[in-house]
Design a protein around this motif. Structure first.
Motif, PDB file in Angstrom:
ATOM      1  N   LYS A   9      58.064 -23.138  77.377  1.00  0.00           N
ATOM      2  CA  LYS A   9      57.679 -22.232  76.303  1.00  0.00           C
ATOM      3  C   LYS A   9      58.878 -22.012  75.403  1.00  0.00           C
ATOM      4  O   LYS A   9      59.964 -21.720  75.882  1.00  0.00           O
ATOM      5  N   VAL A  10      58.673 -22.165  74.116  1.00  0.00           N
ATOM      6  CA  VAL A  10      59.708 -21.934  73.121  1.00  0.00           C
ATOM      7  C   VAL A  10      59.346 -20.653  72.371  1.00  0.00           C
ATOM      8  O   VAL A  10      58.214 -20.502  71.922  1.00  0.00           O
ATOM      9  N   SER A  11      60.288 -19.735  72.246  1.00  0.00           N
ATOM     10  CA  SER A  11      60.090 -18.512  71.477  1.00  0.00           C
ATOM     11  C   SER A  11      61.125 -18.502  70.350  1.00  0.00           C
ATOM     12  O   SER A  11      62.308 -18.693  70.597  1.00  0.00           O
TER      13      SER A  11
ATOM     14  N   THR B 177      60.619 -33.222  79.786  1.00  0.00           N
ATOM     15  CA  THR B 177      60.272 -32.905  78.412  1.00  0.00           C
ATOM     16  C   THR B 177      60.891 -31.569  78.028  1.00  0.00           C
ATOM     17  O   THR B 177      60.576 -30.559  78.611  1.00  0.00           O
ATOM     18  N   ASN B 178      61.794 -31.596  77.052  1.00  0.00           N
ATOM     19  CA  ASN B 178      62.351 -30.375  76.499  1.00  0.00           C
ATOM     20  C   ASN B 178      61.665 -30.153  75.159  1.00  0.00           C
ATOM     21  O   ASN B 178      61.981 -30.786  74.170  1.00  0.00           O
ATOM     22  N   LEU B 179      60.696 -29.260  75.137  1.00  0.00           N
ATOM     23  CA  LEU B 179      59.880 -29.033  73.951  1.00  0.00           C
ATOM     24  C   LEU B 179      60.731 -28.668  72.752  1.00  0.00           C
ATOM     25  O   LEU B 179      60.438 -29.075  71.630  1.00  0.00           O
ATOM     26  N   LEU B 180      61.807 -27.930  72.956  1.00  0.00           N
ATOM     27  CA  LEU B 180      62.670 -27.511  71.858  1.00  0.00           C
ATOM     28  C   LEU B 180      63.228 -28.702  71.090  1.00  0.00           C
ATOM     29  O   LEU B 180      63.345 -28.674  69.871  1.00  0.00           O
ATOM     30  N   GLU B 181      63.578 -29.756  71.791  1.00  0.00           N
ATOM     31  CA  GLU B 181      64.157 -30.928  71.139  1.00  0.00           C
ATOM     32  C   GLU B 181      63.102 -31.772  70.431  1.00  0.00           C
ATOM     33  O   GLU B 181      63.437 -32.710  69.726  1.00  0.00           O
ATOM     34  N   GLU B 182      61.835 -31.423  70.600  1.00  0.00           N
ATOM     35  CA  GLU B 182      60.760 -32.238  70.045  1.00  0.00           C
ATOM     36  C   GLU B 182      60.020 -31.564  68.902  1.00  0.00           C
ATOM     37  O   GLU B 182      59.016 -32.076  68.435  1.00  0.00           O
ATOM     38  N   ILE B 183      60.493 -30.395  68.452  1.00  0.00           N
ATOM     39  CA  ILE B 183      59.824 -29.706  67.345  1.00  0.00           C
ATOM     40  C   ILE B 183      60.827 -29.207  66.322  1.00  0.00           C
ATOM     41  O   ILE B 183      61.977 -28.930  66.645  1.00  0.00           O
ATOM     42  N   LEU B 184      60.362 -29.099  65.091  1.00  0.00           N
ATOM     43  CA  LEU B 184      61.116 -28.492  64.001  1.00  0.00           C
ATOM     44  C   LEU B 184      60.259 -27.366  63.442  1.00  0.00           C
ATOM     45  O   LEU B 184      59.059 -27.552  63.218  1.00  0.00           O
ATOM     46  N   ILE B 185      60.856 -26.208  63.229  1.00  0.00           N
ATOM     47  CA  ILE B 185      60.147 -25.046  62.694  1.00  0.00           C
ATOM     48  C   ILE B 185      60.838 -24.665  61.395  1.00  0.00           C
ATOM     49  O   ILE B 185      62.030 -24.379  61.391  1.00  0.00           O
ATOM     50  N   TYR B 186      60.091 -24.690  60.277  1.00  0.00           N
ATOM     51  CA  TYR B 186      60.704 -24.417  58.980  1.00  0.00           C
ATOM     52  C   TYR B 186      59.646 -23.986  57.981  1.00  0.00           C
ATOM     53  O   TYR B 186      58.463 -24.238  58.213  1.00  0.00           O
ATOM     54  N   PRO B 187      59.972 -23.333  56.866  1.00  0.00           N
ATOM     55  CA  PRO B 187      61.263 -22.682  56.625  1.00  0.00           C
ATOM     56  C   PRO B 187      61.322 -21.352  57.376  1.00  0.00           C
ATOM     57  O   PRO B 187      60.294 -20.822  57.776  1.00  0.00           O
TER      58      PRO B 187
END
Length: 107
Positions: free
Chosen positions: A99-101, A25-35
């Motif tokens: 962890k995504v920062s 699981t690569n959390l980064l590829e599974e979330i969108l942060i906007y705007p």
């Protein structure tokens, strides 16, 4: 610097994963942060159902402005920013594997 850190580029946003064990699981590829920059609301959209998620918004000196745990997340989580001073912050999203920062600008 973390020797195991990975920098990724997604939808015009740089994110850093600082986990030494990013498994299937690569959390980064599974979330969108906007705007980003954001003024009233920051949206975090999870493409898949996620369990045991912690979302934290930190000042640049590491003080937690927002910190919330979720047993399960489906779809969108919104952070209301109207009581947060404008400036540069770090959004951290953590699950059991990574962890995504992400740097966030609040206007």
């Amino acid at each position: 610097d973390d020797d195991n850190a990975q920098t990724s580029y997604m939808d015009g946003v740089y994110s850093v994963i600082t986990s030494s064990e990013v498994e299937n699981t690569n959390l980064l590829e599974e979330i969108l942060i906007y705007p980003n920059p954001a003024s009233e609301k920051l949206k975090i959209f999870f493409l898949n159902n996620e369990r045991d998620i912690v979302i934290a918004l930190l000042s640049m000196d590491g003080i937690a402005i927002y910190n919330k745990s979720f047993d399960e997340v489906k779809g969108e989580v919104s952070l209301m920013l109207n009581k947060i001073n404008p400036g540069l912050y770090i959004l951290q999203i953590t699950n059991q594997k990574s962890k995504v920062s992400q740097k966030i600008i609040i206007k």
